[in-house]
Each structure stands twice: as C-alpha cells, then as structure tokens.
Design a protein around this motif. Structure first.
Motif, short mmCIF file in Angstrom:
data_model
loop_
_atom_site.label_atom_id
_atom_site.label_comp_id
_atom_site.label_asym_id
_atom_site.label_seq_id
_atom_site.Cartn_x
_atom_site.Cartn_y
_atom_site.Cartn_z
N GLY A 103 0.82 -1.21 0.00
CA GLY A 103 0.00 0.00 0.00
C GLY A 103 0.85 1.25 0.00
O GLY A 103 2.07 1.21 0.20
N THR A 104 0.20 2.40 -0.22
CA THR A 104 0.91 3.68 -0.24
C THR A 104 0.33 4.65 0.78
O THR A 104 0.96 5.67 1.07
CB THR A 104 0.82 4.32 -1.64
OG1 THR A 104 -0.57 4.45 -2.01
CG2 THR A 104 1.53 3.45 -2.68
N GLU A 105 -0.83 4.36 1.33
CA GLU A 105 -1.46 5.26 2.29
C GLU A 105 -0.80 5.12 3.65
O GLU A 105 -0.57 4.02 4.14
CB GLU A 105 -2.95 4.95 2.40
CG GLU A 105 -3.70 5.91 3.31
CD GLU A 105 -5.19 5.59 3.38
OE1 GLU A 105 -5.88 6.21 4.20
OE2 GLU A 105 -5.64 4.70 2.62
N SER A 106 -0.52 6.25 4.29
CA SER A 106 0.11 6.26 5.61
C SER A 106 -0.96 6.24 6.70
O SER A 106 -1.97 6.95 6.62
CB SER A 106 0.98 7.52 5.76
OG SER A 106 1.56 7.57 7.05
N HIS A 107 -0.75 5.40 7.71
CA HIS A 107 -1.70 5.25 8.80
C HIS A 107 -1.00 5.54 10.12
O HIS A 107 0.15 5.14 10.34
CB HIS A 107 -2.26 3.83 8.85
CG HIS A 107 -2.90 3.38 7.58
ND1 HIS A 107 -4.22 3.60 7.26
CD2 HIS A 107 -2.36 2.72 6.50
CE1 HIS A 107 -4.50 3.09 6.08
NE2 HIS A 107 -3.39 2.56 5.60
#
Length: 211
Positions: A103-107
């Motif tokens: 994935g590329t989304e930061s959490h």
C-alpha cells in the motif's frame, strides 16, 4: 522500554505488568516473537498488507501495530529482526505511522512499544548486525532481569503466583526449601512448570518435597 535478560526470566510477564498497571490497561496487549516469524512475513505481521500485495494475500489484513492501537505491543527477541526490516521499524518508532505492505497510504496509531532481548545488543551493534540508531531508540528505559538464581528473594512471591494460577492448595516448607536451593537454569519459566507439575501430582493437597 527495553527488557534485557536470559531466556525464561519473565520478560513477557514484566511487559504485561507494565501494560496492566498503566493508563493503557483497557487497551489490547499484543505479543510478537520476532524470532519465530520468517523474514519474508515479518513486515506483513507488523504493518499488515493490502489485498494482492503478494501471493496468498487474498484480502486486506491489519498488522499487529494497528490491532494494538490504544494498547501495548511487546516485541520479544527484538535482536532477531533482520537488518532489512530495522530501518522501517525505526521510522515507525519515531513517527508512529506506517504503510501496509503493498500500500501507499500512511496510517497513524497510538501504541506503546515494549521490546525484549536475551542478547547483547551493544555487541550486535559493534558487529554491524543491529542498527545503532534503532538500539538507542529502543533503549530509552532499560530494565535488566537477572537470572532467578540471583534473585532468590523473589521465589516466595513467584511460587504463590504460580500456585494461584494452577489452583494449588499450597506448598510445604520442606518443598519450598528445595526450591530455594535449586539453581534454576530455566529461570522463571522452569519454576512455573515445576509448580504446575507439583500441583498435578499433589492431587488437591499441598505440594510436598516428593512432588
């Protein structure tokens, strides 16, 4: 916190005590043995993965850090984390943010990290097998757990605790003296096993020397 001590000295017990005596007690406690997870799966276990990230990733899966948000993650055998994964772990410790594998989304997550090792991390740093910056990031608060033979005053409390867990009726003074005079190479883990076996053999009575 970094817990350091030989195998079986009760590092996970101490980590649980830190968790359950803190403001995070109502949150989850998630233990991970870093030595038991193959290198190829470690990052997926810690950070999770997206569907299709690799063969067999048929659905999105949250990682241990995400599952433990609001609580504590116990990283046991932290010295076994491969160098290839240490940079990403350091970044997570500094930012408390991560991306799932694939994935590329930061959490972001709110989680306490307690780590443990039975190794000499300073020596591993000198040998180039453990990142110095990661070592200093983990070693903010260090607690050393000596072997049980060097803290025999803890025996009565530990025996009472394990008797309670095993629903034992008690232990005789003669049996307790035998425990005090033993060297405990397996440390607290061995003591727990001995008490559990004694309770079984005692069949509802007090654990005696012969048990």
């Amino acid at each position: 916190a970094l817990l350091v001590g030989p195998p079986g000295t009760g590092k996970e017990l101490l980590a649980r005590a830190v968790h359950y005596n803190s403001a995070r007690a109502s949150g989850p406690f998630v233990a991970i043995n870093c030595a038991s997870i193959p290198e190829t799966l470690l990052e997926s276990e810690l950070y999770g993965h997206e569907k299709g990230a690799f063969t067999g990733a048929i659905r999105q899966k949250p990682g241990k850090f995400e599952v433990a948000s609001g609580g504590t993650v116990f990283l046991d055998e932290i010295g076994e984390i491969p160098l290839s994964s240490q940079v990403k772990l350091l970044r997570f410790l500094e930012e408390r943010r991560f991306e799932r594998v694939g994935g590329t989304e930061s959490h972001g997550v709110d989680v306490r990290i307690v780590s443990a090792t039975n190794q000499n991390l300073e020596e591993r740093v000198r040998e180039g097998r453990f990142r110095e910056d990661l070592y200093y990031r983990l070693n903010v608060v260090r607690l050393d757990l000596p072997p049980l033979r060097d803290r025999r005053d803890d025996l009565p409390l530990l025996v009472a605790h394990f008797l309670d867990l095993a629903r034992g009726a008690g232990i005789t003074e003669e049996a307790m003296e035998l425990l005090r005079n033993y060297s405990w190479p397996g440390n607290v883990r061995e003591l727990r096993n001995v008490i559990e076996r004694g309770v079984v053999l005692a069949r509802g009575g007090a654990v005696r020397r012969e048990h």
